[in-house]
Design an enzyme around this catalytic site. Structure first.
Site, PDB file in Angstrom:
ATOM      1  N   TYR A   1       6.075  39.242 -36.655  1.00  0.00           N
ATOM      2  CA  TYR A   1       7.379  39.925 -37.390  1.00  0.00           C
ATOM      3  C   TYR A   1       8.410  40.387 -36.223  1.00  0.00           C
ATOM      4  CZ  TYR A   1      10.610  40.767 -41.043  1.00  0.00           C
ATOM      5  OH  TYR A   1      11.903  40.707 -41.679  1.00  0.00           O
TER       6      TYR A   1
ATOM      7  N   TYR B   1      10.027  41.185 -49.500  1.00  0.00           N
ATOM      8  CA  TYR B   1       9.737  39.675 -49.435  1.00  0.00           C
ATOM      9  C   TYR B   1       9.050  39.520 -50.834  1.00  0.00           C
ATOM     10  CZ  TYR B   1      10.968  39.132 -44.892  1.00  0.00           C
ATOM     11  OH  TYR B   1      11.860  38.699 -43.726  1.00  0.00           O
TER      12      TYR B   1
ATOM     13  N   LYS C   1      13.347  34.626 -37.438  1.00  0.00           N
ATOM     14  CA  LYS C   1      13.062  34.295 -36.086  1.00  0.00           C
ATOM     15  C   LYS C   1      14.445  33.540 -35.212  1.00  0.00           C
ATOM     16  CE  LYS C   1       9.148  36.103 -34.990  1.00  0.00           C
ATOM     17  NZ  LYS C   1       9.729  37.483 -35.511  1.00  0.00           N
TER      18      LYS C   1
ATOM     19  N   PRO D   1      14.218  30.669 -42.461  1.00  0.00           N
ATOM     20  CA  PRO D   1      14.396  31.933 -42.134  1.00  0.00           C
ATOM     21  C   PRO D   1      13.381  33.101 -42.446  1.00  0.00           C
ATOM     22  CG  PRO D   1      15.956  30.961 -43.855  1.00  0.00           C
ATOM     23  CD  PRO D   1      15.163  29.932 -43.349  1.00  0.00           C
TER      24      PRO D   1
ATOM     25  N   HIS E   1      13.550  49.656 -38.637  1.00  0.00           N
ATOM     26  CA  HIS E   1      12.611  49.604 -39.707  1.00  0.00           C
ATOM     27  C   HIS E   1      11.226  49.617 -39.252  1.00  0.00           C
ATOM     28  CE1 HIS E   1      15.489  48.130 -43.315  1.00  0.00           C
ATOM     29  NE2 HIS E   1      15.999  48.847 -42.743  1.00  0.00           N
TER      30      HIS E   1
HETATM   31  P1  RFL Z   1      24.762  29.067 -33.644  1.00  0.00           P
HETATM   32  O1  RFL Z   1      24.795  30.461 -33.947  1.00  0.00           O
HETATM   33  O2  RFL Z   1      24.596  27.925 -34.554  1.00  0.00           O
HETATM   34  O3  RFL Z   1      25.898  28.652 -32.485  1.00  0.00           O
HETATM   35  C1  RFL Z   1      26.511  27.536 -32.397  1.00  0.00           C
HETATM   36  C2  RFL Z   1      27.777  27.458 -31.859  1.00  0.00           C
HETATM   37  O4  RFL Z   1      28.152  26.386 -31.364  1.00  0.00           O
HETATM   38  C3  RFL Z   1      29.592  25.725 -31.901  1.00  0.00           C
HETATM   39  N1  RFL Z   1      29.740  24.438 -31.843  1.00  0.00           N
HETATM   40  C4  RFL Z   1      30.164  23.838 -30.836  1.00  0.00           C
HETATM   41  N2  RFL Z   1      31.223  24.329 -29.929  1.00  0.00           N
HETATM   42  C5  RFL Z   1      31.845  23.452 -29.125  1.00  0.00           C
HETATM   43  N3  RFL Z   1      31.905  21.959 -29.422  1.00  0.00           N
HETATM   44  C6  RFL Z   1      31.073  21.524 -30.052  1.00  0.00           C
HETATM   45  N4  RFL Z   1      30.840  20.270 -30.393  1.00  0.00           N
HETATM   46  C7  RFL Z   1      30.376  22.423 -30.986  1.00  0.00           C
HETATM   47  N5  RFL Z   1      29.272  22.267 -32.007  1.00  0.00           N
HETATM   48  C8  RFL Z   1      29.131  23.389 -32.549  1.00  0.00           C
HETATM   49  C9  RFL Z   1      29.392  26.249 -33.456  1.00  0.00           C
HETATM   50  O5  RFL Z   1      30.824  26.544 -34.012  1.00  0.00           O
HETATM   51  C10 RFL Z   1      28.677  27.744 -33.182  1.00  0.00           C
HETATM   52  O6  RFL Z   1      29.561  28.796 -33.090  1.00  0.00           O
HETATM   53  O7  RFL Z   1      23.508  28.578 -32.656  1.00  0.00           O
HETATM   54  P2  RFL Z   1      22.607  29.688 -31.646  1.00  0.00           P
HETATM   55  O8  RFL Z   1      23.435  30.445 -30.881  1.00  0.00           O
HETATM   56  O9  RFL Z   1      21.554  29.038 -31.296  1.00  0.00           O
HETATM   57  O10 RFL Z   1      21.980  30.810 -32.496  1.00  0.00           O
HETATM   58  C11 RFL Z   1      21.087  30.568 -33.704  1.00  0.00           C
HETATM   59  C12 RFL Z   1      21.402  31.419 -34.824  1.00  0.00           C
HETATM   60  O11 RFL Z   1      22.432  31.402 -35.442  1.00  0.00           O
HETATM   61  C13 RFL Z   1      20.189  31.173 -35.983  1.00  0.00           C
HETATM   62  O12 RFL Z   1      19.014  30.554 -35.498  1.00  0.00           O
HETATM   63  C14 RFL Z   1      20.067  32.077 -37.020  1.00  0.00           C
HETATM   64  O13 RFL Z   1      21.266  32.551 -37.804  1.00  0.00           O
HETATM   65  C15 RFL Z   1      18.870  31.740 -37.937  1.00  0.00           C
HETATM   66  N6  RFL Z   1      18.675  32.985 -38.933  1.00  0.00           N
HETATM   67  C16 RFL Z   1      17.960  34.002 -38.587  1.00  0.00           C
HETATM   68  N7  RFL Z   1      17.512  34.233 -37.337  1.00  0.00           N
HETATM   69  C17 RFL Z   1      16.849  35.652 -37.076  1.00  0.00           C
HETATM   70  O14 RFL Z   1      16.727  35.839 -35.890  1.00  0.00           O
HETATM   71  N8  RFL Z   1      16.592  36.499 -38.092  1.00  0.00           N
HETATM   72  C18 RFL Z   1      17.127  36.179 -39.419  1.00  0.00           C
HETATM   73  O15 RFL Z   1      17.026  37.435 -40.130  1.00  0.00           O
HETATM   74  C19 RFL Z   1      17.899  35.091 -39.780  1.00  0.00           C
HETATM   75  N9  RFL Z   1      18.098  34.901 -40.933  1.00  0.00           N
HETATM   76  C20 RFL Z   1      19.211  32.828 -40.218  1.00  0.00           C
HETATM   77  C21 RFL Z   1      18.898  33.664 -41.248  1.00  0.00           C
HETATM   78  C22 RFL Z   1      20.072  31.846 -40.421  1.00  0.00           C
HETATM   79  C23 RFL Z   1      20.586  31.321 -41.826  1.00  0.00           C
HETATM   80  N10 RFL Z   1      21.436  30.502 -42.129  1.00  0.00           N
HETATM   81  C24 RFL Z   1      22.819  30.407 -42.768  1.00  0.00           C
HETATM   82  C25 RFL Z   1      21.147  29.097 -41.549  1.00  0.00           C
HETATM   83  C26 RFL Z   1      19.358  33.655 -42.483  1.00  0.00           C
HETATM   84  C27 RFL Z   1      20.189  32.450 -42.963  1.00  0.00           C
HETATM   85  C28 RFL Z   1      20.730  32.491 -44.239  1.00  0.00           C
HETATM   86  C1  PHB Z   2      18.795  38.979 -43.426  1.00  0.00           C
HETATM   87  O1  PHB Z   2      18.994  40.049 -43.433  1.00  0.00           O
HETATM   88  O2  PHB Z   2      19.802  38.205 -43.685  1.00  0.00           O
HETATM   89  C2  PHB Z   2      17.487  38.217 -43.175  1.00  0.00           C
HETATM   90  C3  PHB Z   2      16.276  39.109 -43.355  1.00  0.00           C
HETATM   91  C4  PHB Z   2      15.012  38.618 -43.129  1.00  0.00           C
HETATM   92  C5  PHB Z   2      15.092  37.305 -43.278  1.00  0.00           C
HETATM   93  C6  PHB Z   2      16.060  36.447 -43.359  1.00  0.00           C
HETATM   94  C7  PHB Z   2      17.146  36.929 -43.307  1.00  0.00           C
HETATM   95  O3  PHB Z   2      13.549  36.871 -43.098  1.00  0.00           O
END
Ligand code: RFL
Ligand code: PHB
Length: 390
Positions: A384, A200, A296, A292, A72
């Protein structure tokens, strides 16, 4: 069981670190408390910065990303009944790629297993010991039994609710945080996206985001109250609210379809410093959370472990400790840049307080500036798509 680097958590951070270490000839074992199916299905982020895409390319993980990822070159900001495009690539020369986090996780798991790597699922780390010695131990439970993983270093990649951060003695870490008076309701729908680029929207009823996962699947978000229950949001209510907040430009309508998944996520900003104590190195959501809105979180997790991979390579390959010693300071520069950008995007786009007309006017002025001044738009765009150096 013994390895060189014991990694807690098989999210993007832990898996990518294990992959990078393998490329440097360093052994690791990843402990993950959930099942493989669970981590591969968990719906989360979707936006990869250019730097994350480059990292996946460089490390041989981009085959499917190249086929299925969607590049994109802009985003849309929608407010006051108008829609404006921020031409990110024109302004910065860089782009983002839409590719679901669980696809990144699947690709990483497949690569680790194909290379004979150890990723132990349903292995729950319960306690870290000896972090201030040169042979730390991770105590974990698997199949109802207590086991130990002995290692040279521990990488705490276990997310916000993990155990690693808590293993640091009291008084060492400093926490910086902010909670927001709202949450995001996220929906995955079997509906072809009605947009080519992410939208957005700032609306008087609250923020909305139109994103996507593929030509058949839409990903949508709504700002809701922080204590909102998912049961209060039947599909019809979600679609009605999305229509209200997004269908604000004449002649445009969204596409509806069966809801495949929906959940509510609280919004917070959170940083713990430093990101290291003795032989424990923390990365990703285990040490920092962003709302989110700036997309990032996953990108920061990958950027942390890219540094950590090089630092371990210098330690094992050249007996150099300086990169490990500087890890926290170096990583925190990017972390704080992303903290600021995520807070800024969040503040500009959400309804912050009910009935605060001054705040609403400031948001409108900021949005108008972002879509009319190339200087301000470039600032938004370069954050971004991700800054190469911070
Ligand atoms: P994770 O992915 O949470 O992975 C951590 C892992 O550790 C496990 N765990 C354990 N394992 C063994 N023993 C224990 N005691 C443990 N405790 C926990 C867990 O089961 C899990 O598998 O962390 P990590 O690797 O640091 O990754 C971070 C990302 O997952 C997170 O920052 C992103 O998902 C945030 N986020 C977004 N990030 C982006 O860069 N771009 C996006 O568009 C974006 N959109 C989002 C998001 C997060 C969202 N939610 C649901 C929080 C949108 C949403 C809605
Ligand atoms: C997504 O596609 O899940 C998404 C995209 C942009 C954001 C957060 C989540 O800022």
């Amino acid at each position: 069981m013994r390895t060189q680097v014991g990694i807690v958590g098989a999210g993007p951070a832990g898996l990518m670190l294990s992959h990078l270490l393998h490329l440097h000839g360093i052994e690791s074992v990843v402990l993950e408390c959930r099942s493989r199916e669970y981590v591969e299905q968990r719906v989360r982020a979707g936006v990869l910065e250019q730097g994350s895409v480059d990292l996946l390319h460089r490390t041989g993980l981009a085959d499917r990303l190249l086929r299925e990822g969607m590049r994109h070159e802009g985003i849309e900001l929608r407010f006051d009944g108008e829609s404006h495009r921020v031409p990110m690539t024109e302004l910065t020369g860089r782009a983002i790629t839409v590719y679901g986090q669980q696809e990144v996780v699947k690709d990483l798991i497949a690569a680790r297993l194909a290379a004979g790597g150890s990723v132990l699922f349903e292995a729950d780390a319960v306690r870290l010991d000896g972090l201030d010695s040169d042979s730390p131990v991770i105590h974990f439970r698997r199949d109802g039994r207590d086991e130990e993983l002995h290692c040279d270093f521990v990488a705490g990649c276990d997310g916000f609710h993990g155990v690693s951060r808590g293993a640091v003695p009291d008084g060492v870490l400093r926490t910086y945080e902010r909670t927001y008076p709202f949450a995001w309701l996220g929906v995955l729908a079997a509906a072809p996206p009605a947009v080519d680029e992410l939208v957005y929207a700032n609306h008087e009823r609250g923020f909305a985001l139109y994103s996507l996962r593929s030509p058949e699947i839409s990903r949508l978000y709504l700002q809701v109250d922080p204590d909102e229950e998912i049961a209060a949001w039947p599909d019809e209510r979600i679609w009605a609210e999305l229509r209200t907040r997004l269908e604000t430009v004449p002649g445009w309508s969204l596409n509806e379809g069966p809801v495949l998944e929906k959940s509510i996520t609280p919004m917070r900003s959170f940083v713990v410093e430093p990101m290291q104590w003795q032989r424990l190195f923390l990365a990703g959501d285990a040490v920092h959370i962003v709302p989110p809105t700036g997309a990032k979180g996953m990108n920061l997790a990958l950027a942390d472990v890219a540094l950590l991979g090089d630092a371990f390579a210098a330690w094992y390959g050249q007996q150099r400790a300086d990169l490990l010693e500087n890890y926290s300071t170096t990583a925190l520069r990017r972390v704080w840049r992303a903290q600021h950008f995520s807070w800024w995007m969040t503040s500009m786009l959400h309804r912050l307080e009910k009935d605060d007309p001054y705040e609403t006017k400031l948001q409108a002025a900021t949005l108008r500036y972002a879509v009319s001044s190339p200087a301000y738009a470039t600032s938004l765009a370069e954050n971004y798509v991700g800054l190469p150096e911070v």
